[in-house]
Design a protein around this motif. Structure first.
Motif, PDB file in Angstrom:
ATOM      1  N   ILE A 141       0.822  -1.206   0.000  1.00 32.12           N
ATOM      2  CA  ILE A 141       0.000   0.000   0.000  1.00 32.12           C
ATOM      3  C   ILE A 141       0.859   1.260   0.000  1.00 32.12           C
ATOM      4  O   ILE A 141       1.945   1.291   0.574  1.00 32.12           O
ATOM      5  CB  ILE A 141      -0.989   0.001   1.180  1.00 32.12           C
ATOM      6  CG1 ILE A 141      -0.268  -0.146   2.513  1.00 32.12           C
ATOM      7  CG2 ILE A 141      -2.020  -1.109   1.009  1.00 32.12           C
ATOM      8  CD1 ILE A 141      -1.176  -0.048   3.723  1.00 32.12           C
ATOM      9  N   LYS A 142       0.343   2.296  -0.687  1.00 28.48           N
ATOM     10  CA  LYS A 142       1.094   3.546  -0.811  1.00 28.48           C
ATOM     11  C   LYS A 142       1.090   4.347   0.481  1.00 28.48           C
ATOM     12  O   LYS A 142       2.130   4.806   0.939  1.00 28.48           O
ATOM     13  CB  LYS A 142       0.499   4.412  -1.925  1.00 28.48           C
ATOM     14  CG  LYS A 142       0.831   3.954  -3.306  1.00 28.48           C
ATOM     15  CD  LYS A 142       0.253   4.924  -4.321  1.00 28.48           C
ATOM     16  CE  LYS A 142       0.521   4.443  -5.719  1.00 28.48           C
ATOM     17  NZ  LYS A 142      -0.096   5.329  -6.719  1.00 28.48           N
ATOM     18  N   GLU A 143      -0.094   4.576   1.020  1.00 27.32           N
ATOM     19  CA  GLU A 143      -0.225   5.406   2.208  1.00 27.32           C
ATOM     20  C   GLU A 143      -0.963   4.631   3.292  1.00 27.32           C
ATOM     21  O   GLU A 143      -2.113   4.241   3.095  1.00 27.32           O
ATOM     22  CB  GLU A 143      -0.984   6.689   1.898  1.00 27.32           C
ATOM     23  CG  GLU A 143      -0.275   7.591   0.899  1.00 27.32           C
ATOM     24  CD  GLU A 143      -1.073   8.852   0.630  1.00 27.32           C
ATOM     25  OE1 GLU A 143      -1.411   9.542   1.617  1.00 27.32           O
ATOM     26  OE2 GLU A 143      -1.357   9.119  -0.535  1.00 27.32           O
ATOM     27  N   TYR A 144      -0.333   4.470   4.418  1.00 26.38           N
ATOM     28  CA  TYR A 144      -0.883   3.637   5.492  1.00 26.38           C
ATOM     29  C   TYR A 144      -2.288   4.079   5.907  1.00 26.38           C
ATOM     30  O   TYR A 144      -3.156   3.262   6.139  1.00 26.38           O
ATOM     31  CB  TYR A 144       0.065   3.648   6.684  1.00 26.38           C
ATOM     32  CG  TYR A 144      -0.357   2.707   7.785  1.00 26.38           C
ATOM     33  CD1 TYR A 144      -0.106   1.346   7.680  1.00 26.38           C
ATOM     34  CD2 TYR A 144      -1.029   3.177   8.910  1.00 26.38           C
ATOM     35  CE1 TYR A 144      -0.498   0.462   8.674  1.00 26.38           C
ATOM     36  CE2 TYR A 144      -1.425   2.297   9.910  1.00 26.38           C
ATOM     37  CZ  TYR A 144      -1.159   0.946   9.784  1.00 26.38           C
ATOM     38  OH  TYR A 144      -1.553   0.091  10.756  1.00 26.38           O
ATOM     39  N   ARG A 145      -2.537   5.357   6.024  1.00 27.57           N
ATOM     40  CA  ARG A 145      -3.827   5.847   6.512  1.00 27.57           C
ATOM     41  C   ARG A 145      -4.889   5.956   5.411  1.00 27.57           C
ATOM     42  O   ARG A 145      -6.075   6.043   5.722  1.00 27.57           O
ATOM     43  CB  ARG A 145      -3.661   7.191   7.190  1.00 27.57           C
ATOM     44  CG  ARG A 145      -2.836   7.106   8.448  1.00 27.57           C
ATOM     45  CD  ARG A 145      -2.878   8.438   9.197  1.00 27.57           C
ATOM     46  NE  ARG A 145      -1.812   8.591  10.152  1.00 27.57           N
ATOM     47  CZ  ARG A 145      -1.748   7.986  11.320  1.00 27.57           C
ATOM     48  NH1 ARG A 145      -2.670   7.154  11.664  1.00 27.57           N
ATOM     49  NH2 ARG A 145      -0.741   8.206  12.137  1.00 27.57           N
ATOM     50  N   LYS A 146      -4.511   5.947   4.146  1.00 29.11           N
ATOM     51  CA  LYS A 146      -5.480   6.153   3.059  1.00 29.11           C
ATOM     52  C   LYS A 146      -5.688   4.928   2.175  1.00 29.11           C
ATOM     53  O   LYS A 146      -6.780   4.696   1.691  1.00 29.11           O
ATOM     54  CB  LYS A 146      -5.041   7.319   2.168  1.00 29.11           C
ATOM     55  CG  LYS A 146      -5.101   8.658   2.831  1.00 29.11           C
ATOM     56  CD  LYS A 146      -4.708   9.735   1.847  1.00 29.11           C
ATOM     57  CE  LYS A 146      -4.719  11.106   2.479  1.00 29.11           C
ATOM     58  NZ  LYS A 146      -4.310  12.143   1.519  1.00 29.11           N
ATOM     59  N   SER A 147      -4.651   4.176   1.916  1.00 26.28           N
ATOM     60  CA  SER A 147      -4.753   3.027   1.011  1.00 26.28           C
ATOM     61  C   SER A 147      -5.580   1.922   1.654  1.00 26.28           C
ATOM     62  O   SER A 147      -5.666   1.832   2.877  1.00 26.28           O
ATOM     63  CB  SER A 147      -3.355   2.503   0.665  1.00 26.28           C
ATOM     64  OG  SER A 147      -2.597   3.501   0.023  1.00 26.28           O
ATOM     65  N   ARG A 148      -6.184   1.072   0.817  1.00 27.53           N
ATOM     66  CA  ARG A 148      -7.074   0.022   1.313  1.00 27.53           C
ATOM     67  C   ARG A 148      -6.726  -1.334   0.713  1.00 27.53           C
ATOM     68  O   ARG A 148      -6.279  -1.430  -0.423  1.00 27.53           O
ATOM     69  CB  ARG A 148      -8.532   0.329   0.958  1.00 27.53           C
ATOM     70  CG  ARG A 148      -9.064   1.593   1.566  1.00 27.53           C
ATOM     71  CD  ARG A 148      -9.232   1.438   3.082  1.00 27.53           C
ATOM     72  NE  ARG A 148      -9.639   2.665   3.719  1.00 27.53           N
ATOM     73  CZ  ARG A 148      -8.841   3.440   4.440  1.00 27.53           C
ATOM     74  NH1 ARG A 148      -7.584   3.114   4.615  1.00 27.53           N
ATOM     75  NH2 ARG A 148      -9.277   4.534   4.999  1.00 27.53           N
ATOM     76  N   ILE A 149      -6.966  -2.369   1.505  1.00 29.55           N
ATOM     77  CA  ILE A 149      -6.843  -3.745   1.039  1.00 29.55           C
ATOM     78  C   ILE A 149      -8.225  -4.369   1.189  1.00 29.55           C
ATOM     79  O   ILE A 149      -8.799  -4.364   2.278  1.00 29.55           O
ATOM     80  CB  ILE A 149      -5.807  -4.545   1.866  1.00 29.55           C
ATOM     81  CG1 ILE A 149      -4.434  -3.885   1.767  1.00 29.55           C
ATOM     82  CG2 ILE A 149      -5.762  -5.993   1.402  1.00 29.55           C
ATOM     83  CD1 ILE A 149      -3.393  -4.476   2.709  1.00 29.55           C
ATOM     84  N   ASN A 150      -8.775  -4.860   0.097  1.00 27.08           N
ATOM     85  CA  ASN A 150     -10.094  -5.490   0.100  1.00 27.08           C
ATOM     86  C   ASN A 150      -9.903  -6.969  -0.184  1.00 27.08           C
ATOM     87  O   ASN A 150      -9.341  -7.333  -1.212  1.00 27.08           O
ATOM     88  CB  ASN A 150     -10.960  -4.822  -0.969  1.00 27.08           C
ATOM     89  CG  ASN A 150     -12.342  -5.395  -1.023  1.00 27.08           C
ATOM     90  OD1 ASN A 150     -12.522  -6.568  -1.311  1.00 27.08           O
ATOM     91  ND2 ASN A 150     -13.327  -4.558  -0.777  1.00 27.08           N
ATOM     92  N   VAL A 151     -10.352  -7.817   0.726  1.00 26.87           N
ATOM     93  CA  VAL A 151     -10.153  -9.262   0.602  1.00 26.87           C
ATOM     94  C   VAL A 151     -11.509  -9.961   0.657  1.00 26.87           C
ATOM     95  O   VAL A 151     -12.305  -9.701   1.557  1.00 26.87           O
ATOM     96  CB  VAL A 151      -9.253  -9.812   1.733  1.00 26.87           C
ATOM     97  CG1 VAL A 151      -8.999 -11.298   1.555  1.00 26.87           C
ATOM     98  CG2 VAL A 151      -7.944  -9.046   1.804  1.00 26.87           C
TER      99      VAL A 151
END
Length: 174
Positions: free
Chosen positions: A60-70
């Protein structure tokens, strides 16, 4: 910005060097084929579990903004989703009867869905209750993993309901 590539396909478990994304979508990253004969996690499934734990934070690029959808099905207690369930900050959906607790410092927000919740099927058009009732009797393992989405459910072990016959041993000292 459409001058740059905005969609990239990667293979779970492979090298992700140099890849950084705003949204990582992982869909059905493990399958029944990755189980051992006793239906526990095989080497490939364990490898994917380790990859998820080690690689996803670096993608992820930015810890507080990027998302991981599983999205995925729970096949085994040690599948990649176990770590997400156990390290859950926010729990959405139906968590009744699970052993998981949310953690204030958890890493994941998890929406947990089952085919039957509170005795009512959640997708009756596609998966009617009659079909689920038949499947539960004919193939409990498939029912509990594929539809109830819970490999930890009580009595899931293959021989959990098997009653051993009584036997007596005689001991004779030589």
């Amino acid at each position: 910005d459409f001058n740059k590539m905005n969609l990239q396909v990667i293979s779970v478990g492979r090298s992700t060097a140099g890849i950084h994304v705003d949204l990582l979508k992982l869909d059905d990253i493990v399958s029944e084929a990755m189980l051992k004969n006793d239906r526990s996690a095989g080497t490939d499934m364990e490898g994917v579990r380790n990859w998820v734990g080690m690689s996803t934070p670096t993608l992820i690029k930015e810890y507080r903004k990027s998302r991981i959808n599983v999205s995925g099905t729970r096949y085994a207690i040690s599948d990649p989703y176990e770590g997400m369930m156990a390290d859950c900050k926010e729990a959405w959906g139906n968590w009744k009867g699970t052993r998981y607790q949310t953690k204030p410092d958890g890493r994941w927000v998890v929406y947990y869905k089952r085919a039957i919740e509170d005795g009512i099927e959640t997708f009756p058009e596609g998966v009617p209750k009659e079909m689920l009732d038949r499947l539960e009797k004919a193939d409990p393992w498939t029912y509990y993993t594929q539809y109830v989405n819970d490999p930890l459910i009580e009595g899931m072990a293959e021989f959990a309901n098997y009653q051993l016959g009584e036997c007596n041993f005689d001991f004779v000292e030589a």
